[in-house]
Design a protein around this motif. Structure first.
Motif, mmCIF file in Angstrom:
data_model
loop_
_atom_site.group_PDB
_atom_site.id
_atom_site.type_symbol
_atom_site.label_atom_id
_atom_site.label_comp_id
_atom_site.label_asym_id
_atom_site.label_seq_id
_atom_site.Cartn_x
_atom_site.Cartn_y
_atom_site.Cartn_z
ATOM 1 N N LEU A 17 -64.693 -73.534 44.378
ATOM 2 C CA LEU A 17 -64.303 -74.844 44.895
ATOM 3 C C LEU A 17 -65.529 -75.717 45.173
ATOM 4 O O LEU A 17 -65.526 -76.911 44.867
ATOM 5 C CB LEU A 17 -63.456 -74.669 46.159
ATOM 6 C CG LEU A 17 -62.654 -75.872 46.612
ATOM 7 C CD1 LEU A 17 -61.833 -76.488 45.484
ATOM 8 C CD2 LEU A 17 -61.748 -75.482 47.760
ATOM 9 N N SER A 18 -66.589 -75.139 45.723
ATOM 10 C CA SER A 18 -67.776 -75.946 46.010
ATOM 11 C C SER A 18 -68.408 -76.476 44.724
ATOM 12 O O SER A 18 -68.851 -77.632 44.670
ATOM 13 C CB SER A 18 -68.789 -75.162 46.840
ATOM 14 O OG SER A 18 -69.297 -74.065 46.146
ATOM 15 N N ARG A 19 -68.437 -75.662 43.677
ATOM 16 C CA ARG A 19 -68.998 -76.136 42.398
ATOM 17 C C ARG A 19 -68.145 -77.247 41.805
ATOM 18 O O ARG A 19 -68.673 -78.261 41.323
ATOM 19 C CB ARG A 19 -69.137 -74.983 41.404
ATOM 20 C CG ARG A 19 -70.345 -74.097 41.693
ATOM 21 C CD ARG A 19 -70.613 -73.050 40.629
ATOM 22 N NE ARG A 19 -69.576 -72.022 40.610
ATOM 23 C CZ ARG A 19 -68.692 -71.849 39.622
ATOM 24 N NH1 ARG A 19 -68.726 -72.598 38.547
ATOM 25 N NH2 ARG A 19 -67.788 -70.900 39.682
ATOM 26 N N ARG A 20 -66.842 -77.084 41.832
ATOM 27 C CA ARG A 20 -65.951 -78.093 41.243
ATOM 28 C C ARG A 20 -66.014 -79.409 42.020
ATOM 29 O O ARG A 20 -66.019 -80.487 41.424
ATOM 30 C CB ARG A 20 -64.518 -77.557 41.170
ATOM 31 C CG ARG A 20 -64.399 -76.415 40.155
ATOM 32 C CD ARG A 20 -63.036 -75.791 40.151
ATOM 33 N NE ARG A 20 -62.123 -76.617 39.362
ATOM 34 C CZ ARG A 20 -60.814 -76.386 39.295
ATOM 35 N NH1 ARG A 20 -60.284 -75.370 39.957
ATOM 36 N NH2 ARG A 20 -60.044 -77.155 38.566
ATOM 37 N N LEU A 21 -66.071 -79.324 43.338
ATOM 38 C CA LEU A 21 -66.169 -80.543 44.144
ATOM 39 C C LEU A 21 -67.533 -81.205 43.972
ATOM 40 O O LEU A 21 -67.632 -82.427 43.947
ATOM 41 C CB LEU A 21 -65.900 -80.218 45.614
ATOM 42 C CG LEU A 21 -64.456 -79.828 45.934
ATOM 43 C CD1 LEU A 21 -64.359 -79.226 47.328
ATOM 44 C CD2 LEU A 21 -63.513 -81.014 45.772
ATOM 45 N N GLY A 22 -68.574 -80.396 43.831
ATOM 46 C CA GLY A 22 -69.909 -80.934 43.579
ATOM 47 C C GLY A 22 -69.967 -81.705 42.274
ATOM 48 O O GLY A 22 -70.594 -82.769 42.185
ATOM 49 N N ARG A 23 -69.298 -81.187 41.256
ATOM 50 C CA ARG A 23 -69.252 -81.889 39.959
ATOM 51 C C ARG A 23 -68.487 -83.202 40.060
ATOM 52 O O ARG A 23 -68.678 -84.092 39.233
ATOM 53 C CB ARG A 23 -68.641 -80.992 38.890
ATOM 54 C CG ARG A 23 -69.593 -79.916 38.391
ATOM 55 C CD ARG A 23 -69.152 -79.286 37.092
ATOM 56 N NE ARG A 23 -67.870 -78.622 37.163
ATOM 57 C CZ ARG A 23 -67.671 -77.327 37.435
ATOM 58 N NH1 ARG A 23 -68.702 -76.548 37.661
ATOM 59 N NH2 ARG A 23 -66.467 -76.820 37.474
ATOM 60 N N LYS A 24 -67.634 -83.332 41.061
ATOM 61 C CA LYS A 24 -66.879 -84.581 41.260
ATOM 62 C C LYS A 24 -67.646 -85.574 42.128
ATOM 63 O O LYS A 24 -67.142 -86.635 42.478
ATOM 64 C CB LYS A 24 -65.511 -84.288 41.894
ATOM 65 C CG LYS A 24 -64.586 -83.505 40.979
ATOM 66 C CD LYS A 24 -64.226 -84.318 39.755
ATOM 67 C CE LYS A 24 -63.282 -83.547 38.845
ATOM 68 N NZ LYS A 24 -62.967 -84.295 37.629
ATOM 69 N N GLY A 25 -68.881 -85.209 42.501
ATOM 70 C CA GLY A 25 -69.734 -86.142 43.207
ATOM 71 C C GLY A 25 -69.818 -85.968 44.715
ATOM 72 O O GLY A 25 -70.442 -86.782 45.393
ATOM 73 N N TYR A 26 -69.217 -84.923 45.231
ATOM 74 C CA TYR A 26 -69.279 -84.673 46.675
ATOM 75 C C TYR A 26 -70.452 -83.754 47.012
ATOM 76 O O TYR A 26 -70.796 -82.872 46.234
ATOM 77 C CB TYR A 26 -67.984 -84.010 47.167
ATOM 78 C CG TYR A 26 -66.779 -84.905 47.063
ATOM 79 C CD1 TYR A 26 -66.589 -85.954 47.962
ATOM 80 C CD2 TYR A 26 -65.835 -84.711 46.063
ATOM 81 C CE1 TYR A 26 -65.483 -86.791 47.851
ATOM 82 C CE2 TYR A 26 -64.729 -85.537 45.956
ATOM 83 C CZ TYR A 26 -64.562 -86.577 46.855
ATOM 84 O OH TYR A 26 -63.472 -87.404 46.753
ATOM 85 N N THR A 27 -71.024 -83.959 48.178
ATOM 86 C CA THR A 27 -71.960 -83.000 48.750
ATOM 87 C C THR A 27 -71.104 -82.012 49.522
ATOM 88 O O THR A 27 -70.275 -82.423 50.352
ATOM 89 C CB THR A 27 -72.949 -83.692 49.708
ATOM 90 O OG1 THR A 27 -73.698 -84.646 48.962
ATOM 91 C CG2 THR A 27 -73.883 -82.681 50.348
ATOM 92 N N VAL A 28 -71.260 -80.724 49.251
ATOM 93 C CA VAL A 28 -70.420 -79.708 49.884
ATOM 94 C C VAL A 28 -71.298 -78.792 50.726
ATOM 95 O O VAL A 28 -72.259 -78.205 50.226
ATOM 96 C CB VAL A 28 -69.645 -78.881 48.835
ATOM 97 C CG1 VAL A 28 -68.749 -77.849 49.513
ATOM 98 C CG2 VAL A 28 -68.815 -79.793 47.931
ATOM 99 N N THR A 29 -70.978 -78.705 52.010
ATOM 100 C CA THR A 29 -71.613 -77.727 52.881
ATOM 101 C C THR A 29 -70.599 -76.624 53.140
ATOM 102 O O THR A 29 -69.386 -76.843 53.032
ATOM 103 C CB THR A 29 -72.112 -78.347 54.197
ATOM 104 O OG1 THR A 29 -71.017 -78.924 54.891
ATOM 105 C CG2 THR A 29 -73.165 -79.407 53.934
#
Length: 123
Positions: A17-29
């Motif tokens: 999920l963190s990788r997929r959200l990162g690819r959508k432009g979000y910073t994920v902690t």
């Protein structure tokens, strides 16, 4: 860039999920249990929290309730993520303080729509 805090104890779910959200432009902690999620939320001030409800240390129900009772954290939108897909589970998550609810396995387009709607509402 918006920051999302993903509180998830399952390493595979967290990574995917963190990788997929990162690819959508979000910073994920990331946080791996409920207590770490609360601490990270206080420290990082994310724009939104994705909260697994079945967590060690403090479960998601406790985390959501504590956040909504805390003046510093209550404005952070929370999306409950859970494998519990019964109608009363959704209501229980909303009653605990979550702003929305989504089931696992995650349907990314549906989750992104919920994230965007809550972020738009928070602005």
């Amino acid at each position: 860039m918006k920051t999302l805090l993903l509180v998830e104890d399952n390493e595979m779910n967290r990574d995917m999920l963190s990788r997929r959200l990162g690819r959508k432009g979000y910073t994920v902690t990331l946080a791996v249990d409920g207590e770490a999620g609360l601490q990270s939320c206080r420290r990082e001030k994310p724009d939104l929290m994705l909260l697994d409800m079945s967590l060690p240390v403090k479960d998601g129900w406790q985390v959501a309730a504590e956040m909504k009772a805390d003046d510093e954290l209550k404005s952070v939108p929370i999306i409950a993520l859970t494998a519990h897909a019964m109608a009363d589970d959704r209501q229980r998550a909303l009653s605990a303080g979550c702003d929305d609810y989504d089931t696992k396995p995650v349907d990314l387009p549906r989750l992104l729509a919920k994230i965007e709607a809550l972020l738009d509402r928070a602005e």
